[in-house]
Design a protein around this motif. Structure first.
Motif, short mmCIF file in Angstrom:
data_model
loop_
_atom_site.label_atom_id
_atom_site.label_comp_id
_atom_site.label_asym_id
_atom_site.label_seq_id
_atom_site.Cartn_x
_atom_site.Cartn_y
_atom_site.Cartn_z
N THR A 177 47.14 -33.63 18.14
CA THR A 177 47.41 -32.20 18.01
C THR A 177 46.27 -31.41 18.62
OG1 THR A 177 48.71 -32.44 15.98
CG2 THR A 177 47.76 -30.28 16.40
N ILE A 178 46.60 -30.44 19.45
CA ILE A 178 45.61 -29.48 19.94
C ILE A 178 46.21 -28.09 19.87
CG2 ILE A 178 46.28 -30.03 22.33
CD1 ILE A 178 43.47 -29.01 23.15
N ASP A 179 45.55 -27.21 19.15
CA ASP A 179 45.99 -25.83 19.01
C ASP A 179 44.78 -24.93 19.21
OD1 ASP A 179 47.00 -23.38 18.43
OD2 ASP A 179 47.89 -23.92 16.51
N VAL A 180 44.70 -24.30 20.36
CA VAL A 180 43.60 -23.39 20.67
C VAL A 180 44.16 -21.99 20.93
CG1 VAL A 180 42.15 -25.24 21.58
CG2 VAL A 180 43.67 -24.00 23.13
N SER A 181 45.29 -21.69 20.36
CA SER A 181 45.97 -20.41 20.60
C SER A 181 45.14 -19.23 20.13
CB SER A 181 47.32 -20.40 19.89
OG SER A 181 48.11 -21.48 20.31
N GLY A 182 45.41 -18.08 20.74
CA GLY A 182 44.78 -16.85 20.29
C GLY A 182 43.30 -16.78 20.55
N ASN A 183 42.85 -17.34 21.65
CA ASN A 183 41.46 -17.24 22.06
C ASN A 183 41.40 -16.63 23.46
OD1 ASN A 183 39.53 -18.60 20.00
ND2 ASN A 183 41.29 -19.99 20.09
N GLN A 184 40.35 -16.89 24.19
CA GLN A 184 40.19 -16.38 25.55
C GLN A 184 39.86 -17.52 26.51
OE1 GLN A 184 37.49 -12.95 25.55
NE2 GLN A 184 38.13 -12.47 23.46
N PHE A 185 40.43 -18.69 26.24
CA PHE A 185 40.19 -19.83 27.11
C PHE A 185 40.80 -19.57 28.49
CE2 PHE A 185 39.88 -22.16 23.00
CZ PHE A 185 38.61 -22.68 23.18
N SER A 186 40.18 -20.16 29.49
CA SER A 186 40.67 -20.03 30.85
C SER A 186 40.64 -21.40 31.51
CB SER A 186 39.81 -19.02 31.63
OG SER A 186 38.44 -19.42 31.63
N GLY A 187 40.93 -21.42 32.81
CA GLY A 187 40.92 -22.70 33.51
C GLY A 187 42.26 -23.42 33.38
N GLU A 188 42.27 -24.69 33.71
CA GLU A 188 43.51 -25.47 33.74
C GLU A 188 43.63 -26.39 32.53
OE1 GLU A 188 43.81 -27.52 37.44
OE2 GLU A 188 43.81 -25.69 38.64
N ILE A 189 44.83 -26.92 32.36
CA ILE A 189 45.06 -27.89 31.29
C ILE A 189 44.43 -29.21 31.69
CG2 ILE A 189 46.81 -29.16 29.99
CD1 ILE A 189 48.75 -26.91 30.50
N PRO A 190 43.54 -29.78 30.85
CA PRO A 190 42.96 -31.09 31.20
C PRO A 190 44.05 -32.15 31.34
CG PRO A 190 41.74 -30.05 29.40
CD PRO A 190 42.99 -29.25 29.60
N ALA A 191 44.00 -32.90 32.41
CA ALA A 191 45.02 -33.93 32.65
C ALA A 191 44.90 -35.09 31.68
CB ALA A 191 44.92 -34.43 34.08
N SER A 192 43.78 -35.17 30.95
CA SER A 192 43.52 -36.33 30.09
C SER A 192 44.04 -36.13 28.66
CB SER A 192 42.01 -36.61 30.03
OG SER A 192 41.30 -35.45 29.60
N LEU A 193 44.70 -35.01 28.37
CA LEU A 193 45.09 -34.72 26.99
C LEU A 193 45.92 -35.84 26.38
CD1 LEU A 193 46.01 -30.92 26.98
CD2 LEU A 193 43.96 -32.01 26.10
N CYS A 194 46.77 -36.47 27.18
CA CYS A 194 47.66 -37.52 26.66
C CYS A 194 47.24 -38.89 27.17
CB CYS A 194 49.11 -37.21 27.05
SG CYS A 194 50.35 -38.14 26.11
N GLU A 195 45.94 -39.04 27.41
CA GLU A 195 45.44 -40.30 27.97
C GLU A 195 45.78 -41.50 27.08
OE1 GLU A 195 42.86 -42.23 30.98
OE2 GLU A 195 43.65 -40.20 30.84
N LYS A 196 45.70 -41.29 25.76
CA LYS A 196 45.97 -42.39 24.82
C LYS A 196 47.46 -42.50 24.47
CE LYS A 196 41.65 -43.56 24.41
NZ LYS A 196 41.16 -44.83 24.96
N GLY A 197 48.27 -41.61 25.01
CA GLY A 197 49.71 -41.72 24.82
C GLY A 197 50.22 -41.39 23.45
N VAL A 198 49.51 -40.52 22.69
CA VAL A 198 49.97 -40.17 21.33
C VAL A 198 50.06 -38.66 21.11
CG1 VAL A 198 49.12 -42.30 20.29
CG2 VAL A 198 47.59 -40.32 20.45
N LEU A 199 49.85 -37.84 22.14
CA LEU A 199 49.86 -36.38 21.98
C LEU A 199 51.23 -35.91 21.52
CD1 LEU A 199 48.15 -33.79 22.33
CD2 LEU A 199 49.11 -33.61 24.64
N GLU A 200 51.26 -35.13 20.43
CA GLU A 200 52.52 -34.63 19.87
C GLU A 200 52.64 -33.12 19.96
OE1 GLU A 200 52.85 -36.06 15.90
OE2 GLU A 200 52.94 -38.18 16.47
N HIS A 201 51.57 -32.42 19.62
CA HIS A 201 51.61 -30.95 19.56
C HIS A 201 50.62 -30.38 20.58
CE1 HIS A 201 53.89 -31.75 16.06
NE2 HIS A 201 52.88 -31.85 15.20
N LEU A 202 51.11 -29.49 21.45
CA LEU A 202 50.27 -28.83 22.44
C LEU A 202 50.54 -27.34 22.35
CD1 LEU A 202 48.36 -28.79 24.89
CD2 LEU A 202 50.36 -29.22 26.35
N ALA A 203 49.58 -26.58 21.85
CA ALA A 203 49.74 -25.13 21.67
C ALA A 203 48.55 -24.41 22.31
CB ALA A 203 49.84 -24.77 20.19
#
Length: 1001
Positions: A357-383
């Protein structure tokens, strides 16, 4: 020789041993005589037996045959504490967990001198904790949780010398915590949560409990800061002081807790920055400081820990997310939403840890989505909602088949969405709205078999909508407005039987509305405005039972307006700026609907100004001149009639007692308010209560409405027409009376599962509330006055899901959120199709989210059998109170029984169901009318109901989760809900995730 001697000694001791066993038989039989045993658990306790060792729930020593344990848990026993048990000289363990022992504990309980374990949790005990408890010298485990014990914790408990576990959770203790508890040096677990203690500081002496491992002090009204002495708790693994009023900085003393695994500080008023020193906490796995006022950045060393969960949601954190957070090998849950963090996400986030799970909503992040988020093959929630992210969606995420919730709304993403990303098989929510995406919706979307919400509005998507979208049988919402989609609406879209929202306005769609749209029985909103659609408006739209929002404006529809549209009960209708002709249906030929038909040159009717015909256009200039001439004359005329108008209103008020200026409408009405007054006949009364009467009114146009007429100046004793039973508490706790509360609440709500308030009248002499009429009355009527057999299981399940969605809307989608406070079967009304709608908002409460947590009320509002236990004694209300009441409604639907019934004795429905459940099956608690065809689904819904009525509010799911679980139960999919253990608390490492605290996940 030795053997013969032992046999001789045993022979000589037989007479007193036999006598002792017979005495134990008599003592236990006295216990049986003094307890009510409706289930016959004690039926084989026969005083004619020579030994009790074969009796139910009795355990004997294998050598001496003396009774050493009595376990009567979950036996539905009632009566006073069975003091005769204390005469069993060898009794070391006694459990009466989850019964109905309903008196005060006697001081003579100290005569149970050999007890080491005493479990009296989940009973109906009242009065004080006996100060004589500490005279039981060998007691190691004492559990009094889930009772109604009040007063102080006796200081004499500090005299225990061997006690290891003390559990007093969820009682009515309202004193303070005595410092003398610090003298119990053997104590390993101290659990005092959910008690209305007098506001006070944490007792610093508790830091002297050198053996303490588990400290649970949430919801105890603590103020001030965490004492420095707590740093001496070197063996502590769990520290939970959540949901108090603690303030100040998070002290660095926590870094002295070398064994700590879980720290729960959420829902307090901590401020300042996170301290340094986290590298000392090598065992820490969970840290939750959400719902506070923290500022600053996340320390690098915190991110290096092998955390399983880092929860800093709803704070005021500012700064960067450290790059070395990627070095946490066990990090699987990262939530830092609603802060002021900025910069890019670490480029290798998820590469070294099984990120779920990764939830960083409601901030001021910029840049691109890291390609490694699902490196381990278990990512379920992306917000990543509402940030400044840009770039494209990495192609590799299209292969992340574990994803089930994706929310990228409100960023600056661009480019084409990878084709495989559209078809991820487990995604149920795909939210790409408010970005700069372009390209087509891929045909691979057919693989997204679990998709329920597709939100792609406000992008630049183009091309046709693929026909494969019609294969998504679970789709509930398709919002694709403000794009560049073209071509026809695919005919396959009529296959989406669960579709509730279809919003495709502001596109370039053409062609006709697909044939067969009447099959969309769940459709609530249809918005096709601002396209190039043509052809006739299908008559079948008028047969959509749930539709209440219809916007077909600014297209090229032609022909007549279908008369069948009059079958709909619409909150919103807009057919303007098309090429429609003919007559306006009589129901809508009212001035209220004028704007709904503008710009259709061929429409006829008695509404001047709806359209300007060609002949009228030629004379438009002349009419304007004539109008100007008459304007001056009109001004003189107006001045002349002012005096007459004033006299007229005064006369009307005198005659009818009501000034029409006091009427207030909330929807476009097909009737005038004055008609209501002429139709209030006593023969049409369908309900009455202390506050007034309810009338069924048939108006001149054939429309039926329900009119609630309150008694004169009926304010703080308000009672709904659906709540006329004598067991209803509906005391309003604000300066506004219940009438104003209902108007304020219902007047702004628009939802298919909330009853519609059409209009109201409020004068000093009369108060009227006019609602849509619900022909099938209330759910309570059907269940409890002989109509229960008419409700089969699919209908009951539909009612439960509808009511859950309405309540979820109040809790999660209203801003600010609303707590109903009187959810019950009588306040759930049924339309002609048995669709459920929540009614009666006379005691509803708007929750101020700034205060965080439960708000204090001045009095109880609700009905007996439905009131959550913590609300009844603390008068503090939040959404969890409604969830408990909804759980009772589920149990009503399943059992067909009332919440309070003489059949239950002093118990209620919740207790009866809990005590009656059999591990072998649930059939004996269910309504026989349900049959056996849906056994598995019914069992799942029963689990959900029991979860909703958990004694501890923290264990109850949010209504958003309840809706999801019910949907999964209805689809026959999903995991069983997680039920609390018999002590009323989840595992020591359970924590309530941010989705219950406002998360956007």
């Amino acid at each position: 020789m030795t053997t013969m001697l032992a046999l001789l000694l045993l022979f000589l001791s037989l007479p007193p041993l036999i006598l002792s066993l017979k005495q134990e038989v008599l003592f236990l039989h006295q216990v049986k005589l003094r307890l009510s045993d409706p289930n016959g658990v004690l039926s084989n306790w026969n005083d004619q037996d020579d030994t009790p060792c074969n009796w139910t729930s009795v355990t004997c020593d294998p050598l001496t045959s003396s009774v050493i344990s009595v376990d009567l848990s979950n036996s539905s026993l009632s009566g006073p504490f069975p003091i005769f048990l204390c005469r069993l000289s060898s009794l070391s363990s006694l459990s009466l967990y989850n019964n109905n022992i309903n008196y005060s504990l006697p001081l003579t309980i100290s005569t149970c001198r050999n007890l080491t374990t005493l479990n009296l949790a989940q009973n109906l005990l009242t009065g004080l904790i006996p100060y004589t408890f500490s005279l039981i010298p060998n007691l190691r485990y004492l559990n009094l949780a889930g009772n109604s014990i009040s007063g102080d914790i006796p200081a004499t408990l500090g005299l225990f010398r061997r006690l290891e576990t003390l559990i007093l959770v969820n009682n009515l203790l309202d004193g303070t915590i005595p410092a003398a508890l610090s003298n119990i040096t053997t104590l390993k677990s101290l659990q005092l949560a959910y008690n209305p203690f007098t506001p006070s500081r944490l007792v610093p002496e508790l830091g002297n409990l050198s053996s303490l491992e588990y400290l649970w002090l949430s919801h105890c009204n603590f103020v001030g800061s965490i004492p420095p002495n707590f740093g001496r708790l070197s063996r502590l693994t769990n520290l939970d002081v959540s949901s108090n009023m603690l303030s100040g900085s998070i002290p660095s003393v926590i870094f002295e807790l070398k064994s700590i695994v879980q720290i729960e500080l959420f829902n307090n008023s901590f401020s300042g920055e996170l301290p340094l020193g986290w590298s000392n906490l090598t065992a820490l796995r969970r840290f939750d400081a959400s719902l506070n006022g923290l500022v600053g950045t996340i320390p690098d060393e915190l991110c290096k820990l092998p955390l399983e969960s880092l929860n800093l949601c709803d704070n005021q954190l500012v700064g960067l997310l450290p790059e070395n957070i990627t070095g946490s090998p066990n990090l699987y849950d990262l939530r830092v939403f609603n802060n002021r963090l900025y910069g890019s996400l670490p480029s290798e986030l998820g590469k070294n840890s099984p990120l779920q799970t990764i939830d960083v909503s409601g901030n001021q992040f910029s840049g691109e989505i890291p390609a490694s988020l699902c490196e381990k093959g278990v990512l379920e929630h992306l917000a990543l909602i509402n940030n400044l992210f840009s770039g494209t969606i990495p192609d590799v995420l299209g292969k992340c088949r574990t994803l089930n919730r994706v929310r990228l709304r409100g960023n600056r993403f661009s480019g084409e969405v990878p084709a495989e990303f559209w078809g991820l098989p487990h995604v149920n929510l795909l939210d790409l709205g408010e970005n700069l995406f372009y390209g087509n919706i891929s045909h691979m979307i057919s693989g997204a078999s679990n998709l329920s919400v597709l939100f792609i509005s406000k992008n630049r998507f183009s091309g046709t909508i693929p026909k494969e979208i019609g294969s998504l049988g679970n789709l509930v919402e398709f919002s694709g407005s403000d794009n560049e989609l073209s071509g026809q609406i695919p005919p396959t879209i009529v296959n989406l039987g669960q579709l509730g929202t279809l919003d495709l306005h502001k596109n370039e769609l053409s062609g006709e509305i697909p044939v067969g749209i009447q099959s969309l029985k769940q459709l609530n909103e249809l918005n096709l405005a601002n396209n190039r659609l043509s052809g006739k408006i299908p008559d079948e739209i008028g047969s959509l039972p749930m539709l209440n929002y219809l916007d077909l404006s600014q297209n090229h529809f032609s022909g007549k307006i279908p008369l069948d549209l009059q079958n709909l009960k619409l909150n919103m209708l807009n057919l303007s700026y098309n090429d429609l002709s003919g007559n306006i249906p009589p129901l809508y030929a009212k001035d209220f609907y004028r704007d709904s038909f503008l710009g259709n040159l061929g429409l006829c009717g008695d509404l001047p100004g709806i359209c300007i015909r060609k002949t009228e256009a030629k004379n438009h200039t002349y009419l304007w001149i004539l109008g100007s001439i008459f304007t001056l004359a009109g001004m003189v005329f107006v001045v002349g009639i002012v005096w007459f108008v004033c006299k007229f209103w005064n006369f009307r008020k005198t005659k009818k007692g009501i000034s029409m200026l006091k009427w207030r409408s909330f929807h476009k009405l097909g009737f005038s308010e004055s008609e209501i007054l002429d139709c209030l006949n006593e023969d049409d009364v369908i309900g009455s209560g202390a506050s007034g009467k309810v009338y069924k009114v048939e108006l001149g146009n054939g429309e039926l409405v329900a009119v609630k007429k309150l008694n004169e100046r009926s304010k703080k004793n308000y009672e709904s027409f659906a709540s006329v039973d004598s067991q209803s508490f509906a005391t309003v706790d604000s300066q506004k009376d219940a009438f104003e509360a209902e108007v304020e609440t219902l007047g702004r709500i628009r939802h298919k599962n909330i009853v519609r308030l059409l209009c109201c009248c409020n004068t000093e002499d009369c108060k009227l509330l006019v609602y849509e009429y619900m022909p099938n009355g209330s759910l309570g009527d059907f269940l409890h006055i002989g109509k229960c057999g008419l409700l089969d299981w699919p209908t009951r399940f539909k009612i439960a899901l509808d009511a859950a969605e309405g309540l979820s809307y109040l809790h999660h989608d209203c801003v600010p959120s609303i707590v109903h406070r009187d959810i019950k079967s009588n306040n759930i009304l049924l339309d002609a199709e048995f669709g459920a709608r929540i009614s009666d908002f006379g005691v509803a409460k708007i929750i101020n989210t700034v205060n965080k947590g439960a708000e204090p009320m001045s009095a109880i509002a609700g009905s007996c059998g439905y009131i959550a236990p913590e609300y009844a004694y603390t008068l503090r209300v939040n959404e969890k109170s409604d969830i408990y009441s909804f759980g009772v409604v589920i149990l009503e639907l399943l059992t067909g029984k009332k919440p309070i019934d003489p059949e239950f004795g002093e118990k209620d429905l919740v207790t009866w169901v809990r005590n009656s459940l059999d591990p072998k099956g649930v059939e004996h608690v269910l309504d026989p009318n349900l049959g056996s065809s849906f056994k598995e689904q019914i069992s799942r819904v029963l689990d959900i109901g029991l979860l909703c009525v958990s004694p501890l509010p923290i264990n109850r799911p949010s209504m958003r989760k309840v809706v999801k679980m019910l949907q999964e139960a209805g689809a026959g999919a999903g995991n069983n809900p997680r039920i609390a253990n018999k002590d009323g608390k989840l595992s020591p490492y359970y924590y309530e995730d941010c989705s219950d605290q406002g998360s956007v996940i």
